[in-house]
Design a protein around this motif. Structure first.
Motif, mmCIF file in Angstrom:
data_model
loop_
_atom_site.group_PDB
_atom_site.id
_atom_site.type_symbol
_atom_site.label_atom_id
_atom_site.label_comp_id
_atom_site.label_asym_id
_atom_site.label_seq_id
_atom_site.Cartn_x
_atom_site.Cartn_y
_atom_site.Cartn_z
ATOM 1 N N UNK A 283 55.188 49.804 6.038
ATOM 2 C CA UNK A 283 54.482 48.565 5.711
ATOM 3 C C UNK A 283 54.487 48.271 4.218
ATOM 4 N N UNK A 284 54.891 49.250 3.422
ATOM 5 C CA UNK A 284 54.923 49.066 1.969
ATOM 6 C C UNK A 284 56.349 48.992 1.430
ATOM 7 N N UNK A 285 57.332 49.115 2.314
ATOM 8 C CA UNK A 285 58.741 49.027 1.937
ATOM 9 C C UNK A 285 59.466 48.185 2.974
ATOM 10 N N UNK A 286 60.436 47.413 2.524
ATOM 11 C CA UNK A 286 61.193 46.585 3.462
ATOM 12 C C UNK A 286 61.995 47.439 4.433
ATOM 13 N N UNK A 287 62.529 48.559 3.961
ATOM 14 C CA UNK A 287 63.283 49.479 4.810
ATOM 15 C C UNK A 287 63.343 50.826 4.093
ATOM 16 N N UNK A 288 62.380 51.724 4.356
ATOM 17 C CA UNK A 288 62.278 52.970 3.587
ATOM 18 C C UNK A 288 63.525 53.833 3.619
ATOM 19 N N UNK A 289 64.299 53.764 4.698
ATOM 20 C CA UNK A 289 65.469 54.623 4.801
ATOM 21 C C UNK A 289 66.758 53.969 4.368
ATOM 22 N N UNK A 291 68.858 51.686 1.210
ATOM 23 C CA UNK A 291 68.882 51.136 -0.137
ATOM 24 C C UNK A 291 69.241 49.660 -0.092
ATOM 25 N N UNK A 292 68.869 48.949 -1.140
ATOM 26 C CA UNK A 292 69.065 47.510 -1.201
ATOM 27 C C UNK A 292 70.514 47.087 -0.954
ATOM 28 N N UNK A 293 71.524 47.695 -1.583
ATOM 29 C CA UNK A 293 72.896 47.249 -1.316
ATOM 30 C C UNK A 293 73.281 47.357 0.158
ATOM 31 N N UNK A 294 72.793 48.415 0.822
ATOM 32 C CA UNK A 294 73.104 48.568 2.239
ATOM 33 C C UNK A 294 72.497 47.467 3.079
ATOM 34 N N UNK A 295 71.265 47.058 2.760
ATOM 35 C CA UNK A 295 70.625 45.968 3.499
ATOM 36 C C UNK A 295 71.400 44.668 3.334
ATOM 37 N N UNK A 296 71.769 44.373 2.100
ATOM 38 C CA UNK A 296 72.481 43.124 1.832
ATOM 39 C C UNK A 296 73.859 43.141 2.480
ATOM 40 N N UNK A 297 74.546 44.262 2.374
ATOM 41 C CA UNK A 297 75.878 44.364 2.956
ATOM 42 C C UNK A 297 75.829 44.171 4.472
ATOM 43 N N UNK A 371 51.671 51.506 -3.828
ATOM 44 C CA UNK A 371 52.614 52.208 -4.702
ATOM 45 C C UNK A 371 52.893 53.610 -4.181
ATOM 46 N N UNK A 372 51.853 54.289 -3.742
ATOM 47 C CA UNK A 372 52.021 55.642 -3.216
ATOM 48 C C UNK A 372 52.849 55.637 -1.932
ATOM 49 N N UNK A 373 52.566 54.691 -1.041
ATOM 50 C CA UNK A 373 53.290 54.623 0.230
ATOM 51 C C UNK A 373 54.754 54.263 0.013
ATOM 52 N N UNK A 374 55.007 53.344 -0.906
ATOM 53 C CA UNK A 374 56.394 52.972 -1.195
ATOM 54 C C UNK A 374 57.162 54.172 -1.733
ATOM 55 N N UNK A 378 61.246 57.112 1.286
ATOM 56 C CA UNK A 378 62.494 57.829 1.580
ATOM 57 C C UNK A 378 62.268 59.226 2.162
ATOM 58 N N UNK A 379 61.326 59.989 1.608
ATOM 59 C CA UNK A 379 61.074 61.336 2.113
ATOM 60 C C UNK A 379 60.502 61.292 3.531
ATOM 61 N N UNK A 380 59.628 60.315 3.797
ATOM 62 C CA UNK A 380 59.067 60.182 5.141
ATOM 63 C C UNK A 380 60.154 59.852 6.150
ATOM 64 N N UNK A 381 60.991 58.887 5.812
ATOM 65 C CA UNK A 381 62.073 58.487 6.712
ATOM 66 C C UNK A 381 63.003 59.671 6.978
ATOM 67 N N UNK A 382 63.333 60.426 5.929
ATOM 68 C CA UNK A 382 64.220 61.579 6.096
ATOM 69 C C UNK A 382 63.589 62.644 6.987
ATOM 70 N N UNK A 383 62.269 62.863 6.856
ATOM 71 C CA UNK A 383 61.590 63.869 7.678
ATOM 72 C C UNK A 383 61.584 63.469 9.145
ATOM 73 N N UNK A 384 61.452 62.181 9.411
ATOM 74 C CA UNK A 384 61.481 61.714 10.796
ATOM 75 C C UNK A 384 62.881 61.878 11.379
#
Length: 454
Positions: A283-289, A291-297, A371-374, A378-384
């Protein structure tokens, strides 16, 4: 160059529209979280019972003060919330002596730009760890408290309160912390079907054609994506989570100061929902797992007629969010019913880090919680990805949300390696430790406004 930037901007907005829909709910049943986070904290656990009071009775007694407060809230929002859409003057509440309860309630909802269909009924949610506390209360059907049908696999069990009935602040806070997911922020934008005509403009992100998605801009806040992201997708800055927290915390302070303690706790609980939502990386990031270039691409490929990468990105982000939500909700429910504790309950109750955060201030939600959640995204997404079965979090052909009712995630998780399970549980426990601290600090913030020291 201008045309190229426009194409990138359009691509990114499309990505966010779908990703926001995927995470319209953050933590499942917030009451399960709040009961555990607050039950051992003396400020709440030892607070005296209060008498339940209808919203109509509160507004009838305090209409002038509340109306003036809603104007002050609007002035604050215009000054402090980035990219805020001002409230039209026609929504200003001007109380009249002849107003009926229904007219007064509608004027209040319009001044807050809250769903006019929000029930705000007298109820509490049953604590599955202590069902005996509400064993003699009348069960309520979902339509008595929900403005929308409950989500699949909903765990809420609600019982009625009567006006004047004593109720513990813990039950009021925990129950109210789940309420905003009951449709209170639905259909508020101009392009939503059945729009409330509140002058909010078009829905900035999320899919306006999907009803539950219309609450996303109130329950999410992409405050820390960075300058490039903000330049490509300025609409993402239009989050109304800060508005709701400010509205409800200041209403709570007014209610406490005027002797309406039930509504002091109830409004505080409503504010807790948005604070808890923003502890959730999805909820604090558009896509935690991603990166921006990947989303745009992915979205540029979709525009060129190759939709597979974008569709896969959407499904994977959605699945990872749903896996985390499903796991923590079911674990907390099972532990409560069994009267047992796990690392998740221990994390929620852990008060050792509460004082490590700044004292509550008007930008606490954005500058501290989000800020903390954002940063944890990445670490949360990787752990899942490591901890959950691969087909749920790595297979874009598998839609977890569509099949959630038929999935026994606990059984599937038990087949994972212990170290993999532990990594995911540890990541969730870390987030819940943050959630518990920010929940208590929000209560502290409200009480500080009233001149109390928790």
């Amino acid at each position: 160059m201008r045309h190229a930037a426009g194409r990138w901007r359009a691509a990114l907005v499309v990505a966010g529209a779908w990703l926001a829909h995927a995470a319209a709910w953050a933590w499942g049943n917030h009451a399960l979280l709040s009961y555990r986070a607050l039950e051992g904290w003396p400020t709440v656990a030892q607070a005296p019972a209060v008498k339940a009071e209808t919203l109509d009775d509160f507004l009838r007694a305090q209409s002038g003060a509340v109306a003036a407060l809603t104007d002050a809230q609007e002035a604050w929002a215009r000054e402090n919330i980035r990219s805020y859409t001002p409230r039209p003057e026609r929504l200003t509440w001007v109380p009249q002596p002849q107003d009926t309860d229904a007219e007064r309630r509608l004027a209040f909802f319009r001044a807050l730009r809250l769903s006019p269909k929000a029930p705000l009924a007298l109820f509490v949610q049953v604590d599955p760890r202590h069902p005996e506390a509400t064993a003699h209360s009348q069960p309520l059907e979902p339509e008595a408290v929900f403005n929308i049908p409950p989500s699949k696999g909903a765990t809420q069990r609600c019982v009625a309160l009567q006006p004047g009935q004593p109720v513990t602040p813990l039950a009021v806070l925990a129950s109210a912390s789940d309420e905003p997911d009951y449709g209170y922020d639905i259909d508020l934008f101009d392009d939503n079907p059945g729009s409330a005509d509140y002058g909010l403009g078009p829905q900035p992100f999320g899919n306006p054609a999907i009803r539950i998605s219309s609450q996303a801009p109130f329950h999410m806040g992409f405050f820390h994506q960075g300058a490039v992201f903000n330049a490509l997708a300025p609409a993402f800055a239009r989050s109304y989570a800060q508005l709701r927290v400010h509205q409800y915390t200041t209403l709570a302070a007014l209610a406490f100061r005027s002797g309406h303690d039930y509504w002091g706790w109830r409004f505080t609980g409503l504010a807790l929902h948005y604070v808890q939502d923003l502890t959730q990386p999805y909820h604090a990031s558009a896509a935690p797992g991603e990166r921006l270039p990947g989303m745009v691409w992915a979205n540029l490929l979709d525009k060129l007629g190759f939709p597979g990468r974008k569709a896969g990105l959407i499904v994977l982000q959605s699945n990872r969010h749903f896996v985390m939500e499903n796991y923590q909700t079911r674990r907390l429910l099972a532990s409560a019913q069994a009267g047992q504790d796990t690392v998740l309950e221990q994390a929620l109750r852990d008060t050792q880090h509460d004082a490590s955060y700044p004292a509550w201030h008007p930008q606490y939600l954005r500058d501290v919680v989000a800020a903390q959640a954002h940063a944890a995204g990445p670490a949360t997404d990787a752990a899942i990805v490591v901890g959950a079965p691969a087909r749920f979090v790595l297979d874009p052909a598998f839609d977890f949300g569509a099949q959630e009712d038929a999935i026994d995630l606990d059984a599937d998780m038990r087949r994972q390696l212990q170290a993999q399970r532990d990594a995911m549980v540890a990541a969730i426990a870390t987030l819940l430790r943050h959630l518990g601290a920010h929940t208590r600090n929000t209560v502290r913030g409200v009480q500080a406004q009233v001149g109390l020291t928790p």
